[in-house]
Design an enzyme around this catalytic site. Structure first.
Site, short mmCIF file in Angstrom:
data_model
loop_
_atom_site.label_atom_id
_atom_site.label_comp_id
_atom_site.label_asym_id
_atom_site.label_seq_id
_atom_site.Cartn_x
_atom_site.Cartn_y
_atom_site.Cartn_z
N TYR A 4 0.80 -1.22 0.00
CA TYR A 4 0.00 0.00 0.00
C TYR A 4 0.84 1.28 0.00
CZ TYR A 4 -4.13 -2.84 1.14
OH TYR A 4 -5.15 -3.74 1.11
N LYS B 268 4.22 -14.06 5.24
CA LYS B 268 4.29 -15.06 4.16
C LYS B 268 5.77 -15.21 3.79
CE LYS B 268 2.27 -17.69 1.06
NZ LYS B 268 1.46 -18.88 1.37
N ASP C 298 -1.89 -17.73 5.20
CA ASP C 298 -2.98 -18.60 4.74
C ASP C 298 -3.45 -19.53 5.85
OD1 ASP C 298 -0.38 -19.38 4.28
OD2 ASP C 298 -0.75 -20.43 2.41
N ASP D 280 -5.10 -5.61 6.47
CA ASP D 280 -6.37 -5.13 5.90
C ASP D 280 -7.34 -6.31 5.76
OD1 ASP D 280 -8.21 -3.50 4.75
OD2 ASP D 280 -7.20 -3.33 2.82
#
Ligand code: ATP
Length: 339
Positions: free
Chosen positions: A126, A175, A208, A232
């Site tokens: 972002y 991740k 995940d 988010d």
């Protein structure tokens, strides 16, 4: 002496839910002096700018703002007014608690959901570092920027928050198995800083897996700290666990200023009808009271919200109730007066 707070009523349902929130804070007897300033599309229409200088000066002076949702007018050079305010004051920590209310039956009522998502608010995907590769937009690139400095301050914020709020665990979500460099850096910083907080349990989790765990075992989470994009997504997932965006508060914290706002938008489809649910903004105001040191008043507010949500006759329509904004607010004020 009363504490001054900047107040932005905002667009769409903003004025309705802000007015309801202000009257509830008054009923709590908190000595706040509101300094009303403008932003958003209403400000653009009346003043020719969606973010007047006076608004920024007011927030800088008061170091605290309660804000209704804002619409960003197209063609004013702003991607988002909300983001522009957060950026201007370097509000790097986005804090979103998600706690299931005993008052209402939701899909997850029989689980003890009580988590707080601490989202890094300034970097990652972002940061706005994007470009298109010609000809004909043959490709497009968004750079995920993560700095050691920003990782350190957000992880430290999460641990300090956990300590201050009497929470016992921080889960760092990443991740790093695929995004080895950017998320690897976040993980490395997290593991290093965690050693300074041996009173708080630390774990890391791949994003995940975290999504699945949040659905099947949401009660295992306490404080989650993560980068911008994952934060988010996970915070909306958490909002879903507790009954939706109408209930979910948010705070944006920086060194020089803090902004308290509901997670939802301007809801133009129901604006002006007097039926909006003000709970998310009221809970954001509750976080603000805690931030300003009015801890007991913040607790009293949450207790009153629980009471008003308990009956469909005092709940708003989005939660399956029959009350409008005014009736719900009045029920809350009565609950506060009863103590
Ligand atoms: P924006 O463009 O400002 O984000 P939006 O309509 O795309 O607006 P939201 O404002 O978050 O997104 O609204 C999504 C849906 O949820 C709408 O149908 C809206 O009416 C509903 N909604 C959002 N907030 C509330 C609220 N406080 N009370 C009742 N319904 C709400």
């Amino acid at each position: 002496m009363s504490r001054k707070v900047s107040l932005i009523r905002g667009d769409g349902i903003g004025p309705e839910i802000v007015d309801a929130t202000v009257s509830v804070i008054e009923a709590l007897g908190v000595d706040l002096e509101w300094e009303e300033v403008r932003a958003g599309s209403g400000a653009y229409k009346d003043l020719g700018t969606p973010l007047p200088e006076e608004t920024l000066l007011s927030i800088a002076r008061n170091q605290c703002v309660l804000k209704g949702p804002l619409e960003t007018p197209i063609g004013t050079g702003f991607r988002s007014i909300n983001v522009a305010i957060r950026k201007h004051f370097d509000m790097y920590a986005n804090v979103r608690p998600a706690k299931i209310s005993p008052a209402m039956t939701t899909r997850f009522s029989d689980t003890n959901v009580d988590m707080v998502i601490v989202r890094e608010n300034t970097e990652g995907a972002y940061a706005g570092i994007e470009h298109v590769i010609p000809p004909n937009r043959a490709a497009a690139e968004t750079i995920i920027l993560i700095t050691r400095w920003a990782c350190e301050r957000i992880v430290r914020y999460a641990f300090e928050y956990a300590r201050r709020e009497g929470r016992s665990k921080v889960t760092l979500v990443h991740k790093a198995n695929i995004l080895k460099e950017s998320n690897g850096l976040l993980l490395e910083v997290g593991q290093t800083i965690a050693r300074e907080y041996d009173d708080i349990e630390f774990e890391d989790m791949i994003v995940d897996n975290c999504c699945m765990q949040m659905v099947i075992r949401p009660e295992r989470f306490d404080v989650i700290v993560t980068e911008n994009l994952f934060g988010d997504i996970l915070s909306d997932l958490a909002a879903g666990l507790i009954g939706g965006l109408g209930l979910t508060p948010g705070a944006n914290i920086g060194e020089g200023a803090a902004m308290f706002e509901a997670v939802h938008g301007t809801a133009p489809d129901i604006a002006g009808q007097g039926i909006a649910n003000p709970t998310a903004l009221m809970r954001s105001a509750g976080m603000m009271l805690g931030h300003l040191g009015y801890v007991n008043e913040g607790k009293l507010l949450e207790k009153a919200i629980t009471k008003a949500l308990a009956s469909p006759s005092t709940r708003t329509g989005d939660l399956g109730g029959t009350a409008n904004t005014k009736a719900y607010t009045q029920a809350l004020i009565s609950a506060i007066q009863e103590g």
